[in-house]
Design a protein around this motif. Structure first.
Motif, mmCIF file in Angstrom:
data_model
loop_
_atom_site.group_PDB
_atom_site.id
_atom_site.type_symbol
_atom_site.label_atom_id
_atom_site.label_comp_id
_atom_site.label_asym_id
_atom_site.label_seq_id
_atom_site.Cartn_x
_atom_site.Cartn_y
_atom_site.Cartn_z
ATOM 1 N N ARG A 60 44.911 40.220 35.073
ATOM 2 C CA ARG A 60 46.415 40.502 34.942
ATOM 3 C C ARG A 60 46.909 38.974 34.477
ATOM 4 N N THR A 61 48.055 39.206 33.489
ATOM 5 C CA THR A 61 48.868 38.068 33.444
ATOM 6 C C THR A 61 49.704 37.706 34.577
ATOM 7 N N ALA A 62 50.302 36.608 34.740
ATOM 8 C CA ALA A 62 51.152 36.383 35.606
ATOM 9 C C ALA A 62 52.066 37.413 36.148
ATOM 10 N N GLU A 63 52.475 37.847 34.956
ATOM 11 C CA GLU A 63 53.558 39.181 35.052
ATOM 12 C C GLU A 63 52.906 40.452 35.643
ATOM 13 N N TYR A 95 46.572 33.690 34.039
ATOM 14 C CA TYR A 95 45.868 34.890 34.487
ATOM 15 C C TYR A 95 45.198 34.895 36.043
ATOM 16 N N ARG A 96 45.293 36.146 36.622
ATOM 17 C CA ARG A 96 44.816 36.151 37.754
ATOM 18 C C ARG A 96 43.682 37.295 37.658
ATOM 19 N N LEU A 97 42.481 36.892 38.447
ATOM 20 C CA LEU A 97 41.386 38.001 38.424
ATOM 21 C C LEU A 97 41.288 38.778 39.973
ATOM 22 N N LEU A 98 41.327 40.137 39.728
ATOM 23 C CA LEU A 98 41.312 40.794 40.867
ATOM 24 C C LEU A 98 40.186 41.818 41.136
ATOM 25 N N GLU A 99 39.641 42.021 41.990
ATOM 26 C CA GLU A 99 38.663 43.090 42.361
ATOM 27 C C GLU A 99 39.212 44.543 42.763
ATOM 28 N N GLU A 100 39.857 44.957 41.629
ATOM 29 C CA GLU A 100 40.402 46.220 41.992
ATOM 30 C C GLU A 100 40.665 47.031 40.486
#
Length: 154
Positions: free
Chosen positions: A66-69, A23-28
């Motif tokens: 988000r997932t890696a995808e 998983y990726r953490l994004l500030e968006e």
């Protein structure tokens, strides 16, 4: 914050949650379509694309996972004045990604962002539906007694 890392959001007494691998953490914010879909799939009240547009553009802060995808797995946002009042909203995790701590990571990230900019003792609120109440309490949220959350039905 780098992928799979974490930091304390209120000092050394809180143990921060880790973002699971993949998983990726994004500030968006999510896209409008993703926002409408995740609200629906997670059991939040449905919203229209027009309502999504306002939420996406007028929020103080967003955090998404988000997932890696690149698939949206979780989201949350803050509405507020940027100084003393902050309201957490739209905290949602896709049911297929629940029970992995994503909601906790979203909450901790949003609280950390508030703590980074707000003067001491910001007023942070949320409305807690039953499924999220144990998470919110574990993060230190308490009932707002004697105040009661109210709304104007339309």
């Amino acid at each position: 914050m780098p992928e799979n890392s974490s930091r304390s959001v209120t000092g050394p007494t809180r143990v921060p949650a880790l973002l699971p691998t993949g998983y990726r953490l994004l500030e968006e914010p999510p896209t409008s379509e993703e926002y409408v879909q995740l609200r629906r799939e997670s059991g939040l009240s449905p919203r229209t694309p027009a309502q999504a547009s306002g939420a996406l553009s007028a929020s103080w802060a967003w955090t998404t996972v988000r997932t890696a995808e690149g698939v949206l797995a979780a989201m949350g946002r803050v509405i507020g004045d940027g100084t003393w009042y902050f309201h957490l909203a739209d905290i949602a995790t896709d049911p297929s990604h629940q029970r992995r701590g994503l909601g906790r990571v979203v909450m901790e990230q949003l609280i950390a962002r508030i703590d980074d900019v707000a003067p001491p003792q910001p007023y942070i609120t949320l409305l807690a539906d039953p499924p999220g109440q144990s998470l919110y309490r574990s993060l230190g949220f308490v009932d707002s007694d004697p105040s009661l959350g109210m709304r104007l039905p339309r």
